[in-house]
Design a protein around this motif. Structure first.
Motif, mmCIF file in Angstrom:
data_model
loop_
_atom_site.group_PDB
_atom_site.id
_atom_site.type_symbol
_atom_site.label_atom_id
_atom_site.label_comp_id
_atom_site.label_asym_id
_atom_site.label_seq_id
_atom_site.Cartn_x
_atom_site.Cartn_y
_atom_site.Cartn_z
ATOM 1 N N GLU A 233 40.232 7.824 -20.486
ATOM 2 C CA GLU A 233 38.658 7.889 -20.185
ATOM 3 C C GLU A 233 38.934 9.683 -19.452
ATOM 4 O O GLU A 233 37.717 9.628 -20.188
ATOM 5 C CB GLU A 233 39.019 7.170 -18.269
ATOM 6 N N ILE A 234 40.144 10.476 -19.455
ATOM 7 C CA ILE A 234 39.886 12.096 -18.666
ATOM 8 C C ILE A 234 39.579 12.233 -20.091
ATOM 9 O O ILE A 234 38.061 13.147 -20.167
ATOM 10 C CB ILE A 234 41.233 12.125 -18.301
ATOM 11 N N LYS A 235 40.000 12.254 -21.470
ATOM 12 C CA LYS A 235 38.968 12.879 -22.504
ATOM 13 C C LYS A 235 37.998 12.072 -22.613
ATOM 14 O O LYS A 235 37.634 13.490 -23.272
ATOM 15 C CB LYS A 235 40.796 12.162 -22.954
ATOM 16 N N ALA A 236 37.923 11.175 -22.498
ATOM 17 C CA ALA A 236 36.557 10.435 -23.061
ATOM 18 C C ALA A 236 35.200 11.018 -21.725
ATOM 19 O O ALA A 236 34.147 11.732 -22.345
ATOM 20 C CB ALA A 236 36.313 9.445 -22.896
ATOM 21 N N LYS A 237 35.811 11.907 -20.680
ATOM 22 C CA LYS A 237 34.887 12.257 -19.325
ATOM 23 C C LYS A 237 34.629 13.687 -20.642
ATOM 24 O O LYS A 237 33.712 14.219 -20.129
ATOM 25 C CB LYS A 237 35.843 12.044 -18.420
ATOM 26 N N ALA A 238 35.203 14.487 -21.223
ATOM 27 C CA ALA A 238 34.990 15.904 -21.490
ATOM 28 C C ALA A 238 34.463 15.937 -22.331
ATOM 29 O O ALA A 238 33.893 17.147 -22.427
ATOM 30 C CB ALA A 238 36.903 16.274 -21.684
ATOM 31 N N GLY A 239 33.738 14.746 -23.260
ATOM 32 C CA GLY A 239 32.632 14.546 -24.205
ATOM 33 C C GLY A 239 33.090 15.188 -25.291
ATOM 34 O O GLY A 239 32.298 14.848 -26.366
ATOM 35 N N ALA A 240 34.020 16.319 -25.199
ATOM 36 C CA ALA A 240 34.136 17.007 -27.276
ATOM 37 C C ALA A 240 35.432 16.287 -27.609
ATOM 38 O O ALA A 240 35.925 15.612 -27.866
ATOM 39 C CB ALA A 240 34.417 18.855 -26.583
ATOM 40 N N ARG A 241 34.975 16.974 -29.362
ATOM 41 C CA ARG A 241 35.999 16.243 -30.394
ATOM 42 C C ARG A 241 36.397 17.534 -30.551
ATOM 43 O O ARG A 241 35.917 18.441 -30.938
ATOM 44 C CB ARG A 241 35.611 15.701 -31.120
ATOM 45 N N GLY A 302 39.673 13.094 -31.401
ATOM 46 C CA GLY A 302 39.232 13.101 -29.628
ATOM 47 C C GLY A 302 40.562 14.551 -28.681
ATOM 48 O O GLY A 302 41.394 14.768 -29.878
ATOM 49 N N LEU A 303 40.089 14.741 -27.997
ATOM 50 C CA LEU A 303 40.673 16.454 -27.029
ATOM 51 C C LEU A 303 41.958 15.547 -26.731
ATOM 52 O O LEU A 303 42.476 13.945 -26.581
ATOM 53 C CB LEU A 303 39.940 16.526 -26.259
ATOM 54 N N GLY A 304 43.123 16.003 -26.965
ATOM 55 C CA GLY A 304 44.091 15.696 -26.402
ATOM 56 C C GLY A 304 44.023 15.939 -24.714
ATOM 57 O O GLY A 304 42.748 16.540 -24.126
ATOM 58 N N LEU A 305 45.054 15.760 -23.656
ATOM 59 C CA LEU A 305 44.350 15.141 -22.158
ATOM 60 C C LEU A 305 44.812 17.012 -22.105
ATOM 61 O O LEU A 305 43.909 17.414 -20.642
ATOM 62 C CB LEU A 305 45.750 15.118 -20.799
#
Length: 319
Positions: A233-241, A302-305
């Motif tokens: 969820e934290i990764k998704a919150k950042a919004g970027a890929r 997706g972004l890593g943590l």
């Protein structure tokens, strides 16, 4: 003595069982040091059996938050409760174990002697040999504390934090100085503690540990709770890929046009390899092709943590 220990353990199990109140509750807590507000209106709860990572850049308020949680400093306003009571009362009852960076170990004593003291002082103590074994320090039990390496000192601190049946274990940068094997053994032990219903809260700069170990991640910045959720969820919150591709060797490339691709939040180029971060990967990749480029080895992920953590804190700093 046996009756008292059994009673305390039974009460703890009842208090932390399903439907029980939060293990930790911060309610609109603030703490300032002169003009610096280290904790700013912080509200959060931790629950039985959770393994929670506390992340944040230097100066984010992590250490101050742990100090308030452990009753080492009073809050300026708001309330901090552990198991529905004050931190000091919960600690005196033997419900909290802590492994902190600050404070040294006793010198001129052996590892066994300092662990034995920790066990003797705990109202719900474990046998000394069990504590030594769990921390992986049986082989160095007769060594003087002032002859230990940094990693060995950390394992002794861990032994002291788990000298008794704690319902909450608080760890501040617990694996600093440990080698890979020691880290793996440490986290295996902590997973076992959580599986027994204990709550584990750890602050760390090793974001790969938070990603692999924690079932919940808290991100602090400027004393405020910036994000709260699973690592995913934290990764998704950042919004970027993340987007990465290789350009054909010697292909004509308009560097200005690449940097102007839509939705970019980050741009890097090393030789023929381009690495991007984008809020809308589809739009960015479409624009790459529109420039007449034919990216090879195209990857979108997706972004890593770690990247998500950086993106979130940078966005907060920019406000």
């Amino acid at each position: 003595m046996t009756t008292t220990t059994t009673s305390a353990h039974t009460t703890a199990a009842k208090d932390t069982g399903p439907g029980a109140g939060p293990v930790v509750a911060f309610r609109n807590v603030t703490k300032s040091y002169g003009p610096v507000r280290a904790v700013d209106g912080l509200s959060l709860e931790l629950h039985p059996g959770e393994t929670v990572a506390l992340l944040g850049p230097n100066g984010a308020g992590k250490s101050s938050t742990l100090d308030l949680l452990l009753g080492l400093r009073p809050a300026d306003s708001g309330t901090v409760e552990l198991f529905g009571t004050t931190p000091r009362e919960a600690i005196a009852a033997g419900r909290v174990g802590a492994m902190l960076q600050s404070g040294g170990l006793m010198e001129d004593v052996t590892v066994r002697e300092v662990v034995a003291l920790g066990c003797a002082l705990h109202p719900r103590r474990y046998p000394v040999e069990e504590v030594l074994g769990r921390a992986g320090i049986t082989e160095i039990a007769d060594r003087m504390v002032n002859k230990l390496s940094g990693g060995q000192e950390q394992r002794v601190r861990f032994a002291l934090a788990t000298a008794g049946r704690n319902d909450l274990i608080v760890l501040d940068e617990p694996t600093t100085g440990m080698d890979v094997t020691s880290r793996q053994a440490f986290w295996a032990t902590m997973r076992d503690q959580a599986a027994q219903g204990r709550t584990v809260l750890f602050a760390t700069h090793y974001l790969e540990e938070a990603d692999a170990i924690a079932d919940r991640v808290l991100v602090l910045n400027k004393g405020r709770l910036l994000a709260d959720g699973t690592a995913a969820e934290i990764k998704a919150k950042a919004g970027a890929r993340r987007i990465a591709f290789d350009l054909a060797p010697d292909a004509p490339v308009d560097e200005t046009a690449l940097r102007a691709l839509p939705c970019l939040t980050s741009y890097e180029r090393h030789g023929d390899t381009v690495r991007l971060q984008s809020r809308d990967a589809d739009a960015t990749v479409h624009a790459v092709y529109a420039l007449g480029l034919y990216p090879r080895n195209l990857e979108v992920a997706g972004l890593g943590l770690e990247q998500a953590f950086i993106a979130l804190t940078e966005a907060e700093e920019a406000k």
